[in-house]
Design a protein around this motif. Structure first.
Motif, PDB file in Angstrom:
ATOM      1  N   GLY A 104     -13.964  -2.559  -2.919  1.00  0.00           N
ATOM      2  CA  GLY A 104     -14.113  -2.059  -1.940  1.00  0.00           C
ATOM      3  C   GLY A 104     -15.465  -1.840  -0.981  1.00  0.00           C
ATOM      4  O   GLY A 104     -15.724  -2.145  -0.163  1.00  0.00           O
ATOM      5  N   THR A 105     -16.243  -1.556  -1.823  1.00  0.00           N
ATOM      6  CA  THR A 105     -17.840  -1.695  -2.003  1.00  0.00           C
ATOM      7  C   THR A 105     -18.073  -3.318  -1.466  1.00  0.00           C
ATOM      8  O   THR A 105     -19.326  -2.713  -0.223  1.00  0.00           O
ATOM      9  N   LEU A 106     -17.798  -4.372  -2.022  1.00  0.00           N
ATOM     10  CA  LEU A 106     -18.596  -5.111  -1.120  1.00  0.00           C
ATOM     11  C   LEU A 106     -17.894  -5.226  -0.073  1.00  0.00           C
ATOM     12  O   LEU A 106     -18.710  -6.137   0.590  1.00  0.00           O
ATOM     13  N   PHE A 107     -16.178  -5.226   0.590  1.00  0.00           N
ATOM     14  CA  PHE A 107     -15.880  -5.581   1.679  1.00  0.00           C
ATOM     15  C   PHE A 107     -17.329  -4.898   2.319  1.00  0.00           C
ATOM     16  O   PHE A 107     -17.446  -4.970   3.419  1.00  0.00           O
ATOM     17  N   MET A 108     -17.069  -3.515   1.809  1.00  0.00           N
ATOM     18  CA  MET A 108     -18.137  -2.401   2.582  1.00  0.00           C
ATOM     19  C   MET A 108     -19.315  -2.989   3.787  1.00  0.00           C
ATOM     20  O   MET A 108     -19.982  -2.423   4.549  1.00  0.00           O
ATOM     21  N   LEU A 109     -19.519  -3.727   2.692  1.00  0.00           N
ATOM     22  CA  LEU A 109     -21.361  -4.904   2.628  1.00  0.00           C
ATOM     23  C   LEU A 109     -21.223  -5.237   4.365  1.00  0.00           C
ATOM     24  O   LEU A 109     -22.064  -5.355   4.940  1.00  0.00           O
ATOM     25  N   TRP A 110     -20.069  -5.864   4.262  1.00  0.00           N
ATOM     26  CA  TRP A 110     -20.023  -7.023   5.768  1.00  0.00           C
ATOM     27  C   TRP A 110     -19.050  -6.163   6.537  1.00  0.00           C
ATOM     28  O   TRP A 110     -19.157  -7.206   7.775  1.00  0.00           O
ATOM     29  N   ALA A 111     -18.024  -5.909   5.940  1.00  0.00           N
ATOM     30  CA  ALA A 111     -16.825  -5.873   7.508  1.00  0.00           C
ATOM     31  C   ALA A 111     -16.634  -4.353   8.625  1.00  0.00           C
ATOM     32  O   ALA A 111     -18.019  -3.313   8.592  1.00  0.00           O
ATOM     33  N   ASP A 112     -16.341  -4.591   9.699  1.00  0.00           N
ATOM     34  CA  ASP A 112     -16.735  -3.556  10.804  1.00  0.00           C
ATOM     35  C   ASP A 112     -15.548  -2.602  10.395  1.00  0.00           C
ATOM     36  O   ASP A 112     -14.911  -2.453   9.758  1.00  0.00           O
ATOM     37  N   ASP A 113     -15.620  -1.712  11.387  1.00  0.00           N
ATOM     38  CA  ASP A 113     -14.275  -1.123  11.370  1.00  0.00           C
ATOM     39  C   ASP A 113     -12.974  -1.309  11.939  1.00  0.00           C
ATOM     40  O   ASP A 113     -12.655  -0.896  10.957  1.00  0.00           O
ATOM     41  N   GLY A 114     -13.222  -2.535  12.491  1.00  0.00           N
ATOM     42  CA  GLY A 114     -11.755  -3.131  12.937  1.00  0.00           C
ATOM     43  C   GLY A 114     -10.969  -3.716  11.415  1.00  0.00           C
ATOM     44  O   GLY A 114      -9.930  -3.718  11.479  1.00  0.00           O
ATOM     45  N   ALA A 115     -11.624  -4.163  10.943  1.00  0.00           N
ATOM     46  CA  ALA A 115     -11.552  -4.683   9.720  1.00  0.00           C
ATOM     47  C   ALA A 115     -10.650  -4.135   8.908  1.00  0.00           C
ATOM     48  O   ALA A 115     -10.008  -4.279   8.492  1.00  0.00           O
ATOM     49  N   VAL A 116     -11.643  -3.012   8.438  1.00  0.00           N
ATOM     50  CA  VAL A 116     -11.398  -1.919   7.239  1.00  0.00           C
ATOM     51  C   VAL A 116      -9.895  -1.232   8.481  1.00  0.00           C
ATOM     52  O   VAL A 116      -8.864  -1.056   7.196  1.00  0.00           O
ATOM     53  N   ARG A 117     -10.112  -0.557   9.127  1.00  0.00           N
ATOM     54  CA  ARG A 117      -8.715  -0.398   9.571  1.00  0.00           C
ATOM     55  C   ARG A 117      -7.044  -1.369   9.476  1.00  0.00           C
ATOM     56  O   ARG A 117      -6.421  -1.221   8.872  1.00  0.00           O
ATOM     57  N   THR A 118      -7.600  -2.572  10.084  1.00  0.00           N
ATOM     58  CA  THR A 118      -6.409  -3.280  10.156  1.00  0.00           C
ATOM     59  C   THR A 118      -5.790  -3.445   8.024  1.00  0.00           C
ATOM     60  O   THR A 118      -4.789  -3.970   8.315  1.00  0.00           O
ATOM     61  N   SER A 119      -7.315  -3.933   7.602  1.00  0.00           N
ATOM     62  CA  SER A 119      -6.749  -4.351   6.669  1.00  0.00           C
ATOM     63  C   SER A 119      -5.547  -3.319   5.393  1.00  0.00           C
ATOM     64  O   SER A 119      -4.602  -3.864   5.038  1.00  0.00           O
ATOM     65  N   ILE A 120      -6.142  -2.169   5.725  1.00  0.00           N
ATOM     66  CA  ILE A 120      -5.831  -0.656   5.166  1.00  0.00           C
ATOM     67  C   ILE A 120      -4.063  -0.719   5.789  1.00  0.00           C
ATOM     68  O   ILE A 120      -2.848  -0.225   5.091  1.00  0.00           O
ATOM     69  N   GLY A 121      -4.282  -0.791   6.920  1.00  0.00           N
ATOM     70  CA  GLY A 121      -2.600  -0.407   7.469  1.00  0.00           C
ATOM     71  C   GLY A 121      -1.845  -1.861   7.073  1.00  0.00           C
ATOM     72  O   GLY A 121      -0.835  -1.349   7.108  1.00  0.00           O
ATOM     73  N   ALA A 122      -2.521  -2.775   7.786  1.00  0.00           N
ATOM     74  CA  ALA A 122      -1.654  -3.573   6.759  1.00  0.00           C
ATOM     75  C   ALA A 122      -0.680  -3.454   5.102  1.00  0.00           C
ATOM     76  O   ALA A 122      -0.061  -4.051   4.764  1.00  0.00           O
ATOM     77  N   ILE A 123      -2.012  -3.393   4.595  1.00  0.00           N
ATOM     78  CA  ILE A 123      -1.871  -3.434   2.781  1.00  0.00           C
ATOM     79  C   ILE A 123      -1.154  -1.816   2.853  1.00  0.00           C
ATOM     80  O   ILE A 123       0.528  -1.967   2.352  1.00  0.00           O
ATOM     81  N   LEU A 124      -0.991  -0.600   3.673  1.00  0.00           N
ATOM     82  CA  LEU A 124      -0.071   0.077   3.700  1.00  0.00           C
ATOM     83  C   LEU A 124       1.261  -0.025   4.058  1.00  0.00           C
ATOM     84  O   LEU A 124       2.085   0.802   3.391  1.00  0.00           O
ATOM     85  N   LEU A 125       1.526  -0.535   5.189  1.00  0.00           N
ATOM     86  CA  LEU A 125       2.722  -1.251   5.417  1.00  0.00           C
ATOM     87  C   LEU A 125       3.746  -1.834   4.471  1.00  0.00           C
ATOM     88  O   LEU A 125       4.778  -1.461   4.207  1.00  0.00           O
ATOM     89  N   LEU A 126       3.040  -2.755   4.050  1.00  0.00           N
ATOM     90  CA  LEU A 126       3.469  -3.484   3.474  1.00  0.00           C
ATOM     91  C   LEU A 126       3.589  -2.798   1.624  1.00  0.00           C
ATOM     92  O   LEU A 126       5.533  -3.427   1.468  1.00  0.00           O
ATOM     93  N   MET A 127       3.116  -1.938   1.243  1.00  0.00           N
ATOM     94  CA  MET A 127       3.498  -1.151   0.548  1.00  0.00           C
ATOM     95  C   MET A 127       4.872  -0.074   0.701  1.00  0.00           C
ATOM     96  O   MET A 127       5.497   0.215  -0.785  1.00  0.00           O
ATOM     97  N   SER A 128       4.376   0.388   1.582  1.00  0.00           N
ATOM     98  CA  SER A 128       5.987   1.384   1.901  1.00  0.00           C
ATOM     99  C   SER A 128       6.356   0.271   1.825  1.00  0.00           C
ATOM    100  O   SER A 128       8.389   0.598   1.620  1.00  0.00           O
ATOM    101  N   GLY A 129       7.326  -1.316   2.248  1.00  0.00           N
ATOM    102  CA  GLY A 129       7.987  -1.635   2.457  1.00  0.00           C
ATOM    103  C   GLY A 129       8.104  -2.110   1.094  1.00  0.00           C
ATOM    104  O   GLY A 129      10.164  -2.326   0.809  1.00  0.00           O
ATOM    105  N   VAL A 130       8.346  -2.458   0.238  1.00  0.00           N
ATOM    106  CA  VAL A 130       8.350  -2.736  -1.072  1.00  0.00           C
ATOM    107  C   VAL A 130       8.492  -1.658  -2.305  1.00  0.00           C
ATOM    108  O   VAL A 130      10.102  -1.932  -2.738  1.00  0.00           O
TER     109      VAL A 130
END
Length: 259
Positions: free
Chosen positions: A88-114
């Motif tokens: 996550g630290t390495l990701f934050m070095l280059w990711a913008d707000d949009g990439a952060v939001r989209t990535s985490i939102g997708a992970i949460l929905l995937l984990m909810s479905g699982v």
């Protein structure tokens, strides 16, 4: 602080109160707090402001539920969480707000479905991970893989947006933890993880004197939220508790994915 309006400060105070409530009652509800902080403040900087507030909530939750923490589960999680925090630290070095939001939102929905799928296929099975481990003398089948996968995701999401709560909530639900064991294990886990994130936050420039000034104005609002949560938790039955946690996770994921 000079640029915040009275209404924005009120929104942040309400979100801070919700942090306290989520730590002592419905874990995962603080995804709403995350959304409010990201709406009022720049999304990236909001993570630095929110972290000390989360630590204050963790301290209160540990004080209340420390006897219910299941340490074998925590010890299985921490190595994988460390990997996730570094990623996550390495990701934050280059990711913008949009990439952060989209990535985490997708992970949460995937984990909810699982989690929903696992609960449906495991219908009729009862007991917690802790009791199963006591009976077998070791981790239950699949526990190590589940701990590693959720641990990496939890470390990643908690580092990039303080959004590890929903991921770990899903892990603890999937492991079969009852309400008090869930809250005690979650409280100890996040106190240790959030404190360990502070040097990373300082290094990334997310925590500085300006963010700490905002924290100083808000942190006391955690206390009434934690008190309300502790008063309410005994009145929430297990099924409702699990539905509230899952519902908060799905709403948080949708917000992050669509905003």
């Amino acid at each position: 602080m000079d640029t915040l309006t009275l209404w924005q400060l009120a929104a942040l105070a309400a979100a801070t109160t919700l942090v306290g409530f989520s730590k002592t009652a419905v874990s995962g509800a603080n995804t709403i707090s995350l959304a409010v902080f990201a709406a009022v403040l720049p999304a990236r900087e909001s993570t630095g402001v929110l972290l000390p507030i989360l630590i204050a909530g963790d301290l209160l939750a540990v004080a209340v539920y420390r006897r219910h923490a299941h340490w074998p589960t925590l010890l299985r999680l921490f190595p994988a969480v460390g990997v996730g925090v570094v990623a996550g630290t390495l990701f934050m070095l280059w990711a913008d707000d949009g990439a952060v939001r989209t990535s985490i939102g997708a992970i949460l929905l995937l984990m909810s479905g699982v989690t929903l799928w696992r609960r449906r296929t495991a219908a009729g099975q009862t007991g917690s991970a802790a009791s199963e481990e006591e009976e077998t003398g070791g981790p239950p089948r699949g526990a190590r893989f589940r701990a590693r996968s959720y641990g990496v995701l939890g470390g990643f999401t908690t580092m990039v947006a303080n959004a590890g709560g929903p991921v770990m909530s899903l892990y603890l639900l999937s492991a079969g933890f009852r309400k008090l064991g869930f809250l005690g294990t979650s409280a100890s886990f996040f106190l240790i993880v959030n404190v360990s994130k502070v040097p990373f936050g300082v290094g990334l420039g997310l925590i500085d004197r300006h963010s700490l000034l905002v924290d100083a104005c808000l942190v006391l609002f955690v206390v009434p939220g934690a008190w309300i949560g502790r008063r309410c938790v005994d009145r929430i039955d297990q099924k409702l508790f699990e539905r509230l946690v899952l519902g908060a996770t799905v709403l948080g994921g949708l917000h992050l994915l669509l905003s």
